[in-house]
Each structure stands twice: as C-alpha cells, then as structure tokens.
Design a protein around this motif. Sequence first.
Motif, PDB file in Angstrom:
ATOM      1  N   ALA A  73      36.478   7.678 120.491  1.00  0.00           N
ATOM      2  CA  ALA A  73      35.857   6.865 121.545  1.00  0.00           C
ATOM      3  C   ALA A  73      34.416   7.310 121.793  1.00  0.00           C
ATOM      4  CB  ALA A  73      36.675   6.953 122.827  1.00  0.00           C
ATOM      5  N   CYS A  74      34.198   8.619 121.860  1.00  0.00           N
ATOM      6  CA  CYS A  74      32.830   9.124 122.019  1.00  0.00           C
ATOM      7  C   CYS A  74      31.959   8.752 120.817  1.00  0.00           C
ATOM      8  CB  CYS A  74      32.847  10.639 122.194  1.00  0.00           C
ATOM      9  SG  CYS A  74      33.467  11.207 123.799  1.00  0.00           S
ATOM     10  N   GLY A  75      32.523   8.823 119.623  1.00  0.00           N
ATOM     11  CA  GLY A  75      31.750   8.545 118.428  1.00  0.00           C
ATOM     12  C   GLY A  75      31.184   7.134 118.388  1.00  0.00           C
ATOM     13  N   VAL A  76      32.019   6.126 118.722  1.00  0.00           N
ATOM     14  CA  VAL A  76      31.553   4.739 118.613  1.00  0.00           C
ATOM     15  C   VAL A  76      30.882   4.250 119.887  1.00  0.00           C
ATOM     16  CG1 VAL A  76      33.348   4.195 116.933  1.00  0.00           C
ATOM     17  CG2 VAL A  76      33.773   3.786 119.369  1.00  0.00           C
ATOM     18  N   THR A  77      30.976   5.001 120.988  1.00  0.00           N
ATOM     19  CA  THR A  77      30.395   4.558 122.254  1.00  0.00           C
ATOM     20  C   THR A  77      29.068   5.236 122.565  1.00  0.00           C
ATOM     21  OG1 THR A  77      32.643   4.223 123.130  1.00  0.00           O
ATOM     22  CG2 THR A  77      30.848   4.235 124.720  1.00  0.00           C
ATOM     23  N   LEU A  78      29.006   6.536 122.337  1.00  0.00           N
ATOM     24  CA  LEU A  78      27.818   7.295 122.726  1.00  0.00           C
ATOM     25  C   LEU A  78      26.788   7.424 121.620  1.00  0.00           C
ATOM     26  CD1 LEU A  78      29.572  10.202 124.677  1.00  0.00           C
ATOM     27  CD2 LEU A  78      28.785   7.989 125.533  1.00  0.00           C
ATOM     28  N   PHE A  79      27.160   7.043 120.390  1.00  0.00           N
ATOM     29  CA  PHE A  79      26.248   7.217 119.254  1.00  0.00           C
ATOM     30  C   PHE A  79      26.098   5.908 118.495  1.00  0.00           C
ATOM     31  CE2 PHE A  79      28.399  11.280 120.012  1.00  0.00           C
ATOM     32  CZ  PHE A  79      27.307  12.088 120.289  1.00  0.00           C
ATOM     33  N   ASP A  80      24.979   5.763 117.858  1.00  0.00           N
ATOM     34  CA  ASP A  80      24.702   4.595 117.028  1.00  0.00           C
ATOM     35  C   ASP A  80      24.426   5.073 115.599  1.00  0.00           C
ATOM     36  OD1 ASP A  80      24.237   2.030 116.223  1.00  0.00           O
ATOM     37  OD2 ASP A  80      22.143   1.998 116.874  1.00  0.00           O
ATOM     38  N   PHE A  81      25.135   4.508 114.639  1.00  0.00           N
ATOM     39  CA  PHE A  81      24.985   4.889 113.239  1.00  0.00           C
ATOM     40  C   PHE A  81      25.447   3.727 112.379  1.00  0.00           C
ATOM     41  CE2 PHE A  81      28.989   6.341 114.967  1.00  0.00           C
ATOM     42  CZ  PHE A  81      29.932   5.894 114.058  1.00  0.00           C
ATOM     43  N   PRO A  82      25.037   3.668 111.130  1.00  0.00           N
ATOM     44  CA  PRO A  82      25.459   2.563 110.257  1.00  0.00           C
ATOM     45  C   PRO A  82      26.984   2.503 110.138  1.00  0.00           C
ATOM     46  CG  PRO A  82      23.657   3.798 109.266  1.00  0.00           C
ATOM     47  CD  PRO A  82      24.093   4.575 110.467  1.00  0.00           C
ATOM     48  N   GLY A  83      27.539   1.303 110.306  1.00  0.00           N
ATOM     49  CA  GLY A  83      28.981   1.119 110.220  1.00  0.00           C
ATOM     50  C   GLY A  83      29.716   1.281 111.528  1.00  0.00           C
ATOM     51  N   ARG A  84      29.008   1.537 112.629  1.00  0.00           N
ATOM     52  CA  ARG A  84      29.686   1.750 113.911  1.00  0.00           C
ATOM     53  C   ARG A  84      30.472   0.512 114.337  1.00  0.00           C
ATOM     54  NH1 ARG A  84      28.203   1.227 119.570  1.00  0.00           N
ATOM     55  NH2 ARG A  84      26.216   0.293 118.944  1.00  0.00           N
ATOM     56  N   GLY A 175      16.460  15.997 131.586  1.00  0.00           N
ATOM     57  CA  GLY A 175      16.261  17.083 130.643  1.00  0.00           C
ATOM     58  C   GLY A 175      17.514  17.700 130.079  1.00  0.00           C
ATOM     59  N   ALA A 176      18.678  17.137 130.345  1.00  0.00           N
ATOM     60  CA  ALA A 176      19.922  17.710 129.825  1.00  0.00           C
ATOM     61  C   ALA A 176      20.043  17.412 128.336  1.00  0.00           C
ATOM     62  CB  ALA A 176      21.124  17.137 130.571  1.00  0.00           C
ATOM     63  N   PRO A 177      20.359  18.400 127.500  1.00  0.00           N
ATOM     64  CA  PRO A 177      20.551  18.146 126.062  1.00  0.00           C
ATOM     65  C   PRO A 177      21.812  17.314 125.827  1.00  0.00           C
ATOM     66  CG  PRO A 177      21.149  20.399 126.597  1.00  0.00           C
ATOM     67  CD  PRO A 177      20.540  19.822 127.837  1.00  0.00           C
ATOM     68  N   LEU A 178      21.934  16.784 124.608  1.00  0.00           N
ATOM     69  CA  LEU A 178      23.033  15.880 124.295  1.00  0.00           C
ATOM     70  C   LEU A 178      24.393  16.548 124.490  1.00  0.00           C
ATOM     71  CD1 LEU A 178      24.021  13.168 123.227  1.00  0.00           C
ATOM     72  CD2 LEU A 178      23.748  14.059 120.901  1.00  0.00           C
ATOM     73  N   ARG A 271      26.590  -0.940 139.088  1.00  0.00           N
ATOM     74  CA  ARG A 271      25.249  -1.055 139.644  1.00  0.00           C
ATOM     75  C   ARG A 271      24.633  -2.355 139.168  1.00  0.00           C
ATOM     76  NH1 ARG A 271      21.047   2.934 136.410  1.00  0.00           N
ATOM     77  NH2 ARG A 271      19.967   1.234 135.365  1.00  0.00           N
ATOM     78  N   SER A 272      23.752  -2.857 139.944  1.00  0.00           N
ATOM     79  CA  SER A 272      23.118  -4.116 139.603  1.00  0.00           C
ATOM     80  C   SER A 272      21.927  -3.862 138.690  1.00  0.00           C
ATOM     81  CB  SER A 272      22.652  -4.833 140.879  1.00  0.00           C
ATOM     82  OG  SER A 272      21.731  -4.017 141.576  1.00  0.00           O
ATOM     83  N   GLY A 273      21.449  -4.930 138.115  1.00  0.00           N
ATOM     84  CA  GLY A 273      20.293  -4.792 137.249  1.00  0.00           C
ATOM     85  C   GLY A 273      20.686  -4.660 135.806  1.00  0.00           C
ATOM     86  N   SER A 274      19.724  -4.654 134.933  1.00  0.00           N
ATOM     87  CA  SER A 274      19.989  -4.537 133.508  1.00  0.00           C
ATOM     88  C   SER A 274      20.278  -3.113 133.127  1.00  0.00           C
ATOM     89  CB  SER A 274      18.786  -5.059 132.714  1.00  0.00           C
ATOM     90  OG  SER A 274      17.654  -4.266 133.000  1.00  0.00           O
ATOM     91  N   ASP A 275      20.950  -2.972 132.034  1.00  0.00           N
ATOM     92  CA  ASP A 275      21.311  -1.644 131.539  1.00  0.00           C
ATOM     93  C   ASP A 275      20.479  -1.355 130.295  1.00  0.00           C
ATOM     94  OD1 ASP A 275      24.329  -0.215 130.082  1.00  0.00           O
ATOM     95  OD2 ASP A 275      22.493   0.727 130.808  1.00  0.00           O
ATOM     96  N   ASP A 276      19.503  -0.469 130.445  1.00  0.00           N
ATOM     97  CA  ASP A 276      18.630  -0.163 129.327  1.00  0.00           C
ATOM     98  C   ASP A 276      19.093   1.046 128.525  1.00  0.00           C
ATOM     99  OD1 ASP A 276      16.961  -2.247 130.020  1.00  0.00           O
ATOM    100  OD2 ASP A 276      15.818  -1.010 131.434  1.00  0.00           O
ATOM    101  N   ALA A 277      20.191   1.685 128.971  1.00  0.00           N
ATOM    102  CA  ALA A 277      20.664   2.873 128.261  1.00  0.00           C
ATOM    103  C   ALA A 277      21.236   2.467 126.906  1.00  0.00           C
ATOM    104  CB  ALA A 277      21.717   3.586 129.093  1.00  0.00           C
ATOM    105  N   GLN A 278      20.892   3.202 125.865  1.00  0.00           N
ATOM    106  CA  GLN A 278      21.347   2.909 124.521  1.00  0.00           C
ATOM    107  C   GLN A 278      22.028   4.135 123.936  1.00  0.00           C
ATOM    108  OE1 GLN A 278      21.158  -0.066 123.092  1.00  0.00           O
ATOM    109  NE2 GLN A 278      20.075  -0.937 124.863  1.00  0.00           N
ATOM    110  N   PRO A 279      23.003   3.916 123.020  1.00  0.00           N
ATOM    111  CA  PRO A 279      23.634   5.067 122.352  1.00  0.00           C
ATOM    112  C   PRO A 279      22.610   5.875 121.567  1.00  0.00           C
ATOM    113  CG  PRO A 279      24.873   3.039 121.971  1.00  0.00           C
ATOM    114  CD  PRO A 279      23.586   2.638 122.604  1.00  0.00           C
ATOM    115  N   ALA A 280      22.869   7.170 121.449  1.00  0.00           N
ATOM    116  CA  ALA A 280      21.955   8.055 120.722  1.00  0.00           C
ATOM    117  C   ALA A 280      22.007   7.726 119.228  1.00  0.00           C
ATOM    118  CB  ALA A 280      22.331   9.509 120.957  1.00  0.00           C
ATOM    119  N   ARG A 281      20.855   7.587 118.626  1.00  0.00           N
ATOM    120  CA  ARG A 281      20.773   7.239 117.206  1.00  0.00           C
ATOM    121  C   ARG A 281      20.989   8.484 116.353  1.00  0.00           C
ATOM    122  NH1 ARG A 281      21.205   2.660 114.109  1.00  0.00           N
ATOM    123  NH2 ARG A 281      20.184   3.001 112.117  1.00  0.00           N
TER     124      ARG A 281
END
Length: 536
Positions: A73-84, A175-178, A271-281
């Motif tokens: 679940a973490c792999g396909v949700t929090l990260f972006d990679f070819p084939g996800r 500033g928190a690391p991944l 929360r309202s508004g758009s969600d600009d957060a993207q999975p880590a590449r």
Amino acid sequence: MFRWMALTTLFLLAALLTLPVVSLGASWLQFDAAARDVLVQMSQTVLPEYALTSLWLCLSVALGVAVVGMATACGVTLFDFPGRRVLEWTLLLPLAMPAYVVAYAYTDFLQFSGPLQVGLRETFGWQGRLLPEVRSTAGAVWVFTFSLYPYVYLLARTALTERASQLMEAARLLGAPLSRRIREVALPLARPAVAAGVALALMETLADFGVASYFGIQTFTAGIYKAWLVMDNRIAAAQLATVLLVTVALLLWVEHRAQHRLRFASLRGQRSGSDDAQPARLRGHHVWLAWLVCGLPVLFGFVLPVLFMLRPLVAGWGELPWGSFVQWSRNSIWLAGLSALLATALALGLAFAARAWPSVLSRGAVRLTSLGYAVPGAVIVVGLLLPVGWLQSTWPGSGAGFWITGTALGIVWAYLVRFTAVALQSVQSGYTRVPTSLDDSARMLGATGFALAWRVHAPLLKRSVIAGALLVFVDVMKELPATLVLRPFNSDTLAVVTYQLARDERLGEAALPALALVLVGLLPVILLSRTLRRVA
C-alpha cells in the motif's frame, strides 16, 4: 398495516438466518455427561495442541499480511515509479484465488515428487528432499499470507490515499526526511486500516477448512469436526464451535472499532481546496526495489499458482473429464445463482425497511443479518444441523434431516446465513448515495411502500444490487466447508470436486475446476479495480 407486516416478515427472516448461531448458544443448556466426557478427554489430549496451532497460525498470518499489505500500500500510494498504475490493480489479483487452490498448486509443484525437486535431482545428481515440506504450518502461513494480504492492502491504500498525501507534504515542507515522514505520518494514519484488514484476514483464516485439511494441520476447526464426526457427539461439537464463534466475534469487534476510528480520522483529515501533494518520484535502484516489494506478492499469490495449475492441466488435456466438468459447473452456477438472487432480495428488503421505516425492529433485523459473514462455515454447519437433530429426535416422522441434507434447502440456507451480509453491505452503500429528499418528493406525489422502492429506489440502486449479487455469487462458488457437508446427493460443485481430487492426489484433474474458480473470482476483482480507479 403493510408496514408492520413487512417489518415482521423481514425480522422473522433475519431471525431464521441467525438460528444456527442461537442453537450453538443453546447447546450449553443441554450439557450432559456424554458431552462433558468428550470435552474432558479432548482437553486432556488433543485440544491444547489444536488451540496452540490455531494461535500460532493466526499470529504468523497476522504479521505476514500486515507487513505485506502495508508495504505494498505504501509502495503504490506514497511513491511514483514506472508501472505503478499496473501494480495498483494487479495487487488485488490474489483475491480471485481461493486459499485452498493456492495450497494445491504449491504442493503439486514443490513436493518431493513434484517437477521442481525431481528436475533438480536429475540435473545435479542430488539425493533426498531438497526443499522443506510444503504441507506444514509454515506452508499454511505462506499460503494465507499471500492469499489474504489484499484485505490489508486495500484498506491501507484507501486510508493513505484519503489522508496521508497532505500531511506528508506538510511534513516535507517542515524539513522531515522521507523515512521519518513514512514512520511518523503515514504508518500511524494507516494503523486503523491495517488493524481492520488483519482482523478480516484472521476471520478468513479461522473459517478455513480446505488448506488445514489438505496440509494435515490440526487446528481448532479440526477439533470441532473430530468431536462431531469421530466421537459422534454433536453437543460437544457445538460447544467447541461456540469458542471459535466467540473468537471470531472478538475479531469482528476489532474490525468494527478500527473502521470507526478510520472514519473518524477521515472526517478530521478532510480539507477543502485542491490537493497539490504528489507521490515521491523514485529513480535508479529504488524503482527496482519498489517493483520487488509490490511485484513479489502478485507473483507468489497469483501468477505462480496459476502457472503451477496450468502445467498439469496442459499435460493431461486429453484425459480431462469434460462431461463431469459441465455437470459440476451447472451445479455450482445453479446454487450460486439461486443464493445470490435470494440474498440480494432479502438485502433489498432489509435496507429499504431500515431507510423507510427506521425503528428498533428494522435496525435489529439488519444487525442480525450482518453477523452472518463473520461466522465460519464449519460453525454454520454445526449450528444448522443441531436444531435439525433435535427436531428429528422429537418428531421422527417430520423428515427434517432429509429436507436439510437431501435437498438444496440446507445448503442454500447456510449460504444465506453466511453471505446475505455481503449483499446487504453493497445495497446499503448504494443507499448512502440516494438523498432522502427524493423519498420526500416521491411521497408527496403519492409513491409509498412498494411503489417507492420499485419506481424510485430500484433504478438508482441497480449498480449496487448487481455488485452485491455478483459478490455473493462468487463467494458461494468458492465456499467449501458448508458445501462439503450439506450439498445434496449427486450434486458436487467445483469447490467440492477440487478438494476431493486434490485430496486423492489427482491434481491434474483438480486443475480444471480450480482454474474455473479462479476465472470466476476475477469478476469481483475487475469490478473492484474499476471502482477504485473511478474514485482515484
């Protein structure tokens, strides 16, 4: 008058579906010397071993599905990679594989006389056993882990998709690391989802009969069957079944509590508004690591079992019992179709009554019916045959035993006890998307009762009703323990013949009905995958 007649009828039907559970509790009122002797003898000999084996199996499976489900679940949700995108839906494929089919596939390929060990001995001149015994508790843990991890994956992925992205982005800006963002943000947010998924996986593990029986593992369910069939004491078997039922009820409570916490967190996390957060590449070797983490569960839980079953199928293609296969399929489809139709009709009635006429009676009927899915098939069989035995002994000429075990009545009854809750959940989910203002408008135009349900609700619930019926159909097709005991004479199903042929070491013939069950199981997986894609 119509309202009370409808509510009373639905409540009586719901009570009929809970009769097996009630009869198990009532068995303690008939605690006689014979039942006591059986329980004492088993508690002094085999029962502690059965309980410890079941406990060890559940703990190992819980750890396995939690780790695999959360990692994927973490792999396909929090990260972006070819084939996800491909892995997002392929990780659901093991849901199409009954656990006992996975057990047969691995046994056929990896056992001492299987093609892998035979090939290694012939190629390298080695002697003796080269791999650990597949038919063991460790083998069962492997099978259950890679068959049931999608429960955790599905719920954890939903939780992370709904709430983790915004908070992960906020932690990144601070500033928190991944690694810290995953450890201190994502994992705590997904904890209720993981707990709910683990509880569902453990309920399936405790309800299993095919894997434990084929692997020769003496679980607590084996103790129930031994007290009933070997020691010929249905009262003792029922009393042992109540212990298993209490354990399942505890797991159900954990699952409900986790789901409530999940909904609470979801409401607070909105929360309202758009969600600009993207999975880590991901780049470089991290892509291969992600493919390894997310690809191995699909390989072990679906791809390899299918390939292992295809090998004997292709090898013995000319000797396959196609005539019998048609009859087995006809029996399975008939029982599954009838059960799906009745379960969906009952679910529609209960859901409509709870919506149109909210009362203690309607809510009680819904809650009674919802308990069934958590009850293992072995417990349902014991609880169903117990009142039949009482009725047969009280009125020998009633023919109750024949009607329950000699016709389709008993097996359909057991299916409805077990799977009406599946259809009910789907229908209720559909009702949440139908605003109550439509009901008020329809009543103002004179549509009440049956007219309201047929002319207003039915068109809006069509997709939910079809989905619920499909889920019940597939669950009935794969169900084994209740079908094995209660099926009518000369009406073997695909699940039953798969178990019987595999037990007789005729895995080449078992491959045909087993793969047919897998194909049928793909239908709800495809439906679920499309639903998740629309939500995303």
